[in-house]
Design a protein around this motif. Structure first.
Motif, PDB file in Angstrom:
ATOM      1  N   GLN A 134     -11.578  -4.444  -1.072  1.00 10.07           N
ATOM      2  CA  GLN A 134     -10.513  -3.613  -1.629  1.00 10.07           C
ATOM      3  C   GLN A 134     -11.167  -2.452  -2.375  1.00 10.07           C
TER       4      GLN A 134
ATOM      5  N   ARG B 100       6.186   4.082  -5.692  1.00 11.26           N
ATOM      6  CA  ARG B 100       5.936   3.387  -4.431  1.00 11.26           C
ATOM      7  C   ARG B 100       7.249   3.135  -3.710  1.00 11.26           C
TER       8      ARG B 100
ATOM      9  N   LYS C 228      -8.751   2.067  -7.218  1.00 14.04           N
ATOM     10  CA  LYS C 228      -7.835   3.201  -7.158  1.00 14.04           C
ATOM     11  C   LYS C 228      -8.546   4.533  -7.356  1.00 14.04           C
TER      12      LYS C 228
ATOM     13  N   SER D 204       0.803  -1.221   0.000  1.00 11.09           N
ATOM     14  CA  SER D 204       0.000   0.000   0.000  1.00 11.09           C
ATOM     15  C   SER D 204       0.835   1.271   0.000  1.00 11.09           C
TER      16      SER D 204
ATOM     17  N   ASN E 267     -11.423   2.779   5.455  1.00  6.90           N
ATOM     18  CA  ASN E 267     -10.673   3.876   4.854  1.00  6.90           C
ATOM     19  C   ASN E 267     -11.664   4.932   4.395  1.00  6.90           C
TER      20      ASN E 267
END
Length: 842
Positions: free
Chosen positions: A467, A126, A470, A117, A418
């Motif tokens: 999940q 990343r 994006k 993540s 989240n």
């Protein structure tokens, strides 16, 4: 007399038929099915992960049956795919892929670590850690830049709120940052063990003498003034350093820098000094001496205390967060009202809690923490303002039993949650309606505002994985809504179908378990798939919409593994030729009505018998282990050795039943907590009801039923043999818990509370208290270096059976085995004993 002889001959002939192996196949043996699974079964692919450009899929595999531990024998393989431009354009184009190739050691060492993540918000870079050093990876170019090269260990890198720095931990606890442009290294915290040594204090006499000397000597006074001024200038010239924070004897957990860089939150845990750790003796050692293995504490031992702190960097202050005003923080557990002899306690006491998180919105303006009571009966999701330390309630989930279920989190994890794209709406999972589902709430307006708590999924199924896409427009979910014994992957709008949003769309079609790893560009699915009689294999398929959720596949329908979506590719073929040559039975999924009206799901293995002929009447009930586990399902079981053993039993004419009893995973809160305060209660009733069902519907002889299982299955076997001795004639209890007061705290205290406050629950749940009830034949098998369920459990029970003068039992110790056996010779010995027990006694 002749009639009796006729029936004996008939039964004998039926038994011979039932014992015949499948046509053209040699009968199974314990030696065959319990040998090294790498050699006999093969090794399934595991741990799949995608390259950042979504072009290559990596996975661990051992198709050549290399010997050794998985860490040594499994190698990294890869499959490379053709361009995915057509799929990005929305067309369901079949994938084209290379054959799996083994990744060379040189290439493996240069690969960036599997994606995690630690992306920036645009997903163009990343951070990752490899062998204790940090790297920055550029997604577009595929290049990595090393950020650290030290003998110390750097871990857990994340981007700062402005994405200009990498924030990480070094050598355990302290936070550091690296400027990604200049490389400047900054230490953000200075946690130190022990206690700060204070400057020695002067006595009144010493203070008088010092002041008198300065009064009498102008030279001493002038020198002191010069020294003080030099110290002031030197201190002013020094750069600002992180505040020294002394920990005494506490441990730092999860230090985090706020997105604006103003605050550091962290948790301190203190283990009680009087928590005694059990020692497990190891007799078979290289040294030739008995060596002790430090194991764990026992339930009811003092637990670690928890505190949550905020370090204000600008003010250079540390403050503890108070939980005394949390709604319900003083509530006492409901079970105390029913404990006989308990004295009423009217005093208001703040229950000890653990705070996990924080979870920040992307813009860094809102923050959420999860507060969990250490008795695990409450979980509070709260907005947290670090400037003021204020906690505001967003959601409280209470359970008189214990909080649990998929995605709910633990004392050390906030669970699945989240923020959505608006940076105000928090999504999270909760068992509020009895099953783990997805909810949202507006953190800014709170539960009473227009963005109050809303449920996005509902129904008698579990959301097992979540999940967020994006673009934060969709959820990708794994649920068991088609059938409790199936797992499928879905896409769902973040509106959850509300306000005209689309229904959930099912993305997988194969009957069984579909464990999906989504590619970084979210156009491809790597699917670890298995059916009930075929081990896990790896497939890849594009993310298309083959089956809307509101047009569910009937649980009676079956999609063979060959009939995967036409756009999917099977990448691996793992079983050995020997394993594939045997026609492994597909168990029948059945339902059984329990005495309280609840429905039990079960797997049934039935022997073949000639038309019109009676069965052999022999049956075995298998009891899976616990924790939070399910085994009456349509995929390859983690109990694959037991599955093969059941095939062997069926060859010999046994009927085998495997049920998901009360407490099993997959069926929601009430089923999960059905064992609260009485293990060996409803869960054992379910097995007794299942045995009765075998007699009533499957031609099983009520006097020829055996039972076996390991760990929790061993515990249930003991309870069955001791408390329902007329139901089961023979039982094999493998690595069983015999006294729950000797087991660990995290698992046991949830279900039975603590022995010192709820002794009744432990008394009625522990088999050792009922050993006098043994009538049938009992086999106990236990590893002697078991650091989970200690061998001491079996030894104590053996002594109890000796004192009760019981003779129909035996104990088989395994000197080199832990809780899960490793050596094929141990597996063989154990299951030969189990088979001998059933053959002789049933």
């Amino acid at each position: 007399m002749n009639r009796i002889y006729y029936w004996l001959v008939l039964l004998s002939s039926a038994s011979v038929f039932a014992q015949s192996p499948p046509k053209n196949h040699a009968p199974l043996t314990v030696e065959t099915i319990m040998q090294d699974p790498k050699i006999w079964v093969g090794t399934s692919p595991s741990n799949p992960f995608w390259s950042d450009d979504s072009r290559t899929l990596y996975f661990n595999w051992n198709p050549n049956q290399a010997k050794g531990s998985p860490a040594l024998s499994d190698s990294l393989y890869k499959v490379t795919f053709a361009t995915n431009a057509a799929r990005k354009a929305g067309r369901s184009t079949p994938l084209t892929a290379s054959q799996p190739q083994k990744v060379s050691p040189t290439e493996r060492r240069t690969l960036p670590a599997p994606p995690v993540s630690a992306y920036n918000r645009a997903y163009t870079q990343r951070l990752f850690e490899r062998q204790g050093d940090l790297f920055l990876f550029d997604v577009k170019s595929g290049n990595s830049r090393q950020l650290t090269n030290t003998v110390e260990t750097e871990i857990d890198p994340v981007f700062s709120g402005d994405e200009q720095r990498a924030i990480f931990r070094r050598s355990g606890s302290n936070l550091f940052s690296i400027d990604l442009k200049t490389g400047e290294l900054t230490q953000l915290t200075d946690f130190r063990t022990g206690t700060k040594k204070a400057d020695p204090k002067l006595t009144d006499e010493e203070k008088f003498l010092k002041q008198d000397q300065l009064r009498l000597s102008s030279v001493l006074k002038e020198r002191k003034e010069k020294k003080d001024e030099a110290d002031r200038i030197s201190k002013a010239d020094q750069p600002k350093r992180a505040k020294e924070i002394y920990l005494d004897d506490k441990t730092v957990i999860n230090p985090q820098l706020s997105p604006d860089g103003h605050f550091i939150t962290y948790r301190l845990s203190k283990r009680p000094a009087n928590a005694k750790t059990a020692q497990v003796p190891n007799y078979i050692t290289e040294s030739g001496y008995t060596e002790d293995i430090a194991a764990r504490t026992k339930v009811g031992s003092p637990v670690a205390s928890q505190e949550f702190f905020v370090y204000d960097i600008a003010k250079d202050t540390v403050r503890a967060v108070s939980v005394k005003d949390i709604p319900g923080i003083n509530d006492k557990p409901a079970y105390l009202q029913s404990v006989a002899g308990a004295k009423p306690d009217t005093a208001k006491k703040t229950r000890p809690v653990a705070i996990s998180g924080p979870v920040w919105s992307d813009d860094g303006k809102l923050c959420v923490v999860v507060v969990r009571s250490l008795d695990n009966k409450d979980r509070w999701i709260m907005r947290f303002v670090p400037e003021t330390l204020k906690l505001s309630l967003l959601d409280r989930q209470h359970d008189d039993a214990w909080i649990g279920g998929p995605g709910i989190g633990s004392l050390n994890s906030p669970g699945n949650m989240n923020f959505l794209a608006d940076n105000q709406t928090l999504w999270f999972q909760s068992e509020a309606d009895g099953y783990s589902h997805i909810y949202t709430i507006n953190v800014l307006t709170g539960p009473s505002g227009s963005g109050g708590k809303k449920q996005l999924t509902s129904g008698k199924f579990e959301v097992q994985q979540v999940q967020l896409s994006k673009d934060k427009a969709h959820f990708f979910l794994q649920t068991n809504e088609v059938h409790p014994g199936e797992q499928h992957f879905y896409r769902m709008s973040v509106s959850g179908g509300r306000d005209g949003g689309p229904e959930r769309t099912r993305l997988t079609t194969m009957t069984g378990a579909n464990d999906v790893t989504l590619s970084p560009d979210e156009t491809q699915m790597a699917i670890r798939y298995s059916s009930s009689n075929q081990p896990w294999e790896l497939y890849v398929a594009p993310v298309i919409d083959p089956l809307p959720a509101n047009k569910k596949q009937s649980s009676s329908q079956s999609v063979p593994s060959q009939n995967v979506s036409s756009a999917a590719i099977k990448l691996t073929n793992s079983p050995t030729e020997s394993f594939k040559s045997y026609p492994w039975r597909e168990p029948e999924l059945v339902t059984i009505k329990a005495r309280d009206g609840q429905i039990i799901y079960a797997r049934l293995f039935k022997p073949a018998t000639p038309s019109g002929q009676p069965s052999t009447g022999r049956a075995v009930v298998f009891v899976h282990g616990a924790g939070y586990l399910q085994n009456a399902h349509k995929w390859w079981s983690s109990y694959f050795r037991e599955y093969m053993f059941h095939n062997l039993l069926v060859e010999k004419g046994y009927t085998v039943l495997d049920i998901d009893y009360r407490g099993s995973a997959g069926y929601g809160r009430d089923w999960r907590t059905g064992i609260y305060r009485h293990m060996g209660g409803k869960d054992l009733d379910d097995h007794v009801d299942a045995a009765k069902w075998l007699v009533q519907t499957q031609g099983v002889d009520a006097k020829r039923i055996g039972v076996y299982g390991g760990s929790y299955g061993g515990f249930i076997t003991l309870m069955a043999m001791f408390t329902t001795p007329d139901v089961f004639k023979a039982g094999a209890a493998l690595r069983p818990v015999t006294d729950w007061a000797a087991y660990n705290h995290p698992y046991t205290a949830n279900i039975l509370n603590e022995p010192q406050s709820d002794s009744l629950s432990y008394r009625r749940s522990s088999p050792i208290n009922f050993a006098e009830g043994l009538k049938g034949y009992l086999l106990i098998c236990h590893g002697m270096v078991d650091v989970n369920v200690h061998f001491q459990d079996a030894v104590r029970l053996a002594q109890r059976l000796i004192e009760l003068k019981k003779e129909n039992w035996e104990l088989a110790p395994y000197p080199v085995e832990d809780h899960g056996f490793v050596e094929p010779s141990s597996w063989m010995d154990e299951y030969k004993r189990i088979l001998k027990l059933f053959d002789e006694r049933l």
